[in-house]
Design a protein around this motif. Structure first.
Motif, short mmCIF file in Angstrom:
data_model
loop_
_atom_site.label_atom_id
_atom_site.label_comp_id
_atom_site.label_asym_id
_atom_site.label_seq_id
_atom_site.Cartn_x
_atom_site.Cartn_y
_atom_site.Cartn_z
N GLY A 235 -44.31 -63.21 21.23
CA GLY A 235 -44.47 -64.66 21.18
C GLY A 235 -44.00 -65.40 22.41
N ARG A 236 -43.44 -64.70 23.37
CA ARG A 236 -42.95 -65.35 24.59
C ARG A 236 -44.05 -65.38 25.65
NH1 ARG A 236 -38.09 -61.91 26.44
NH2 ARG A 236 -39.46 -60.25 25.64
N PRO A 237 -43.99 -66.32 26.57
CA PRO A 237 -44.95 -66.33 27.68
C PRO A 237 -44.78 -65.07 28.53
CG PRO A 237 -43.81 -68.43 27.51
CD PRO A 237 -43.09 -67.50 26.62
N ALA A 238 -45.89 -64.56 29.03
CA ALA A 238 -45.85 -63.35 29.85
C ALA A 238 -44.97 -63.55 31.09
CB ALA A 238 -47.27 -62.96 30.26
N VAL A 239 -45.00 -64.75 31.66
CA VAL A 239 -44.19 -65.03 32.85
C VAL A 239 -42.71 -64.85 32.54
CG1 VAL A 239 -43.42 -66.85 34.42
CG2 VAL A 239 -45.85 -66.59 33.90
N GLU A 240 -42.29 -65.36 31.41
CA GLU A 240 -40.88 -65.27 31.01
C GLU A 240 -40.46 -63.81 30.82
OE1 GLU A 240 -38.50 -66.23 26.93
OE2 GLU A 240 -39.70 -67.87 27.77
N VAL A 241 -41.33 -63.03 30.20
CA VAL A 241 -41.04 -61.61 29.97
C VAL A 241 -40.94 -60.87 31.30
CG1 VAL A 241 -41.88 -59.48 28.93
CG2 VAL A 241 -42.17 -61.65 27.72
N LEU A 242 -41.90 -61.12 32.19
CA LEU A 242 -41.93 -60.44 33.49
C LEU A 242 -40.71 -60.79 34.33
CD1 LEU A 242 -43.33 -58.78 35.70
CD2 LEU A 242 -44.63 -60.82 36.30
N LEU A 243 -40.40 -62.06 34.46
CA LEU A 243 -39.28 -62.46 35.29
C LEU A 243 -37.95 -61.98 34.70
CD1 LEU A 243 -40.27 -66.08 36.39
CD2 LEU A 243 -40.46 -63.94 37.67
N GLY A 244 -37.86 -61.97 33.37
CA GLY A 244 -36.65 -61.46 32.74
C GLY A 244 -36.46 -59.98 33.03
N ALA A 245 -37.55 -59.23 32.99
CA ALA A 245 -37.47 -57.79 33.27
C ALA A 245 -37.11 -57.55 34.73
CB ALA A 245 -38.80 -57.13 32.93
N ALA A 246 -37.71 -58.33 35.65
CA ALA A 246 -37.41 -58.17 37.07
C ALA A 246 -35.94 -58.46 37.35
CB ALA A 246 -38.30 -59.10 37.90
N ALA A 247 -35.41 -59.50 36.70
CA ALA A 247 -33.99 -59.81 36.87
C ALA A 247 -33.13 -58.71 36.27
CB ALA A 247 -33.67 -61.16 36.22
N GLY A 248 -33.58 -58.16 35.14
CA GLY A 248 -32.81 -57.13 34.46
C GLY A 248 -32.64 -55.86 35.27
N VAL A 249 -33.63 -55.54 36.09
CA VAL A 249 -33.53 -54.33 36.93
C VAL A 249 -32.96 -54.64 38.31
CG1 VAL A 249 -35.43 -53.23 35.70
CG2 VAL A 249 -35.91 -54.49 37.81
N GLY A 250 -32.59 -55.90 38.53
CA GLY A 250 -32.02 -56.29 39.82
C GLY A 250 -33.03 -56.23 40.95
N ALA A 251 -34.26 -56.64 40.68
CA ALA A 251 -35.32 -56.54 41.68
C ALA A 251 -35.04 -57.43 42.88
CB ALA A 251 -36.66 -56.90 41.06
N ASN A 252 -35.30 -56.88 44.06
CA ASN A 252 -35.22 -57.65 45.30
C ASN A 252 -36.58 -58.16 45.74
OD1 ASN A 252 -33.16 -55.14 45.58
ND2 ASN A 252 -32.25 -57.00 46.43
N LEU A 253 -37.64 -57.59 45.16
CA LEU A 253 -39.01 -57.95 45.55
C LEU A 253 -39.92 -57.75 44.35
CD1 LEU A 253 -41.15 -58.56 47.82
CD2 LEU A 253 -41.34 -56.08 48.10
N LEU A 254 -40.84 -58.70 44.14
CA LEU A 254 -41.84 -58.58 43.08
C LEU A 254 -43.20 -58.44 43.73
CD1 LEU A 254 -42.65 -58.75 40.06
CD2 LEU A 254 -42.84 -61.24 40.37
N VAL A 255 -43.94 -57.41 43.33
CA VAL A 255 -45.29 -57.16 43.86
C VAL A 255 -46.29 -57.49 42.77
CG1 VAL A 255 -46.88 -55.40 44.72
CG2 VAL A 255 -44.46 -55.34 45.39
N MET A 256 -47.30 -58.31 43.10
CA MET A 256 -48.31 -58.67 42.11
C MET A 256 -49.63 -58.99 42.79
SD MET A 256 -47.12 -62.52 40.99
CE MET A 256 -48.66 -62.85 40.13
N GLY A 257 -50.71 -58.89 42.06
CA GLY A 257 -52.02 -59.21 42.58
C GLY A 257 -52.27 -60.70 42.56
N GLY A 258 -53.20 -61.13 43.42
CA GLY A 258 -53.65 -62.52 43.38
C GLY A 258 -54.92 -62.58 42.56
N TYR A 259 -54.81 -62.98 41.32
CA TYR A 259 -55.92 -62.87 40.39
C TYR A 259 -56.84 -64.07 40.46
CZ TYR A 259 -52.56 -59.53 38.69
OH TYR A 259 -51.66 -58.52 38.62
N SER A 260 -58.13 -63.83 40.32
CA SER A 260 -59.09 -64.93 40.30
C SER A 260 -60.27 -64.57 39.42
CB SER A 260 -59.58 -65.26 41.71
OG SER A 260 -60.26 -64.15 42.27
N HIS A 261 -60.53 -65.41 38.46
CA HIS A 261 -61.70 -65.24 37.60
C HIS A 261 -62.55 -66.51 37.60
CE1 HIS A 261 -59.96 -61.54 36.15
NE2 HIS A 261 -58.85 -62.17 35.88
#
Length: 288
Positions: A235-261
């Motif tokens: 029920g949570r926004p995907a952004v919230e889940v992703l950023l929480g996980a990145a913070a949880g692993v102590g990420a220094n860099l986030l890699v993601m695609g630039g999506y366009s539909h």
């Protein structure tokens, strides 16, 4: 590897974090940092005012004088920031030859910032920009040009630079060409990382978990310390889940695609991506 890194030098106070992030990306590879300052073309402004029937000769001259003064002040600040930064970081300047290690120079152009960024960016290995400029979002056309018109990976700095890069690299994975291109673009960082964490956030019942494991097997040829996290949204926004996980692993860099539909302005730098950029306190490496 990244051997030629392009960095805008705008003269804004917020440039410092962008410079520091670019240095963190460049230092492991002994790269050349090319700083780019773009002056406003006063002639273009005058032509636009004249075509629009705005003001008389006195008003136009007043605008010219103001823009010229602003141009001069910003260029001076850009040069001062560049010189101070390079001196403090021990970066050689003044036309160092290729292969001599970490070095930098600054070039000045006049015209449209987005157009010049795209032109210079096509010849760089990596483009580094900020997401804000003196407290305001960077103009969308600048981000668009850096991501869409260069054909090169884009590293979007956070408001504060990380202590180190690459450190822990988090990959926002979905089974798409854009995400795959982002992973390929980030390979120099992935190979040098202390660890890599692939984060797959459930979008719907069709989310394919096996593609994350397939990516893990492939990346372990580049970095043995690669793991996967499958996360439910609950029920949570995907952004919230992703950023929480990145913070949880102590990420220094986030890699993601630039999506366009659909339209670029509505999707690539709107919606999910815009929420990531506004919510993440770490640099984001994107490719399209």
């Amino acid at each position: 590897m990244f051997k030629h890194v392009l960095v805008p030098a705008t003269g804004a106070d917020s440039d410092k974090a962008v410079f520091e992030t670019a240095l963190l990306a460049a230092r492991p590879f002994g790269a050349h940092l090319e700083f780019l300052h773009v002056r406003v073309d006063v002639t273009d402004v005058v032509v636009a005012m004249t075509a629009g029937g705005i003001g008389g000769g006195g008003a136009i001259q007043s605008v010219i004088d103001r823009l010229e003064a602003e141009n001069k002040a910003l260029e001076q600040k850009a040069w001062q920031a560049f010189s101070s930064f390079c001196a403090e970081a021990g970066i050689a300047t003044g036309g160092s030859a290729p292969g001599t290690g970490l070095c930098a120079d600054l070039v000045v152009e006049t015209g449209n910032e987005a157009q010049w960024l795209a032109e210079y960016g096509r010849f760089a290995d990596l483009v580094v920009v900020g997401r804000t400029r003196n407290g305001e979002d960077v103009a969308l056309d600048v981000l668009e040009a850096a991501l869409m018109d260069t054909g090169k990976p884009l590293l979007i700095a956070a408001a504060q630079a990380q202590a180190a890069l690459p450190g822990t690299v988090a990959i926002a994975w979905k089974d798409s060409p854009e995400a795959a291109r982002a992973v390929s673009a980030a390979m120099p960082m992935i190979e040098a990382a202390e660890r890599v964490v692939i984060i797959s956030v459930e979008e719907d019942e069709q989310t394919k978990e096996e593609t994350s494991e397939r990516l893990q097997r492939a990346l372990r040829w580049h970095n043995a310390n690669t793991s996967v996290q499958h996360l439910a949204r609950n029920g949570r926004p995907a952004v919230e889940v992703l950023l929480g996980a990145a913070a949880g692993v102590g990420a220094n860099l986030l890699v993601m695609g630039g999506y366009s539909h659909s339209r670029l302005r509505e999707v690539v730098f709107g919606g999910f991506t815009q929420r990531i950029l506004r919510g993440a306190d770490l640099p984001v490496l994107m490719a399209h």
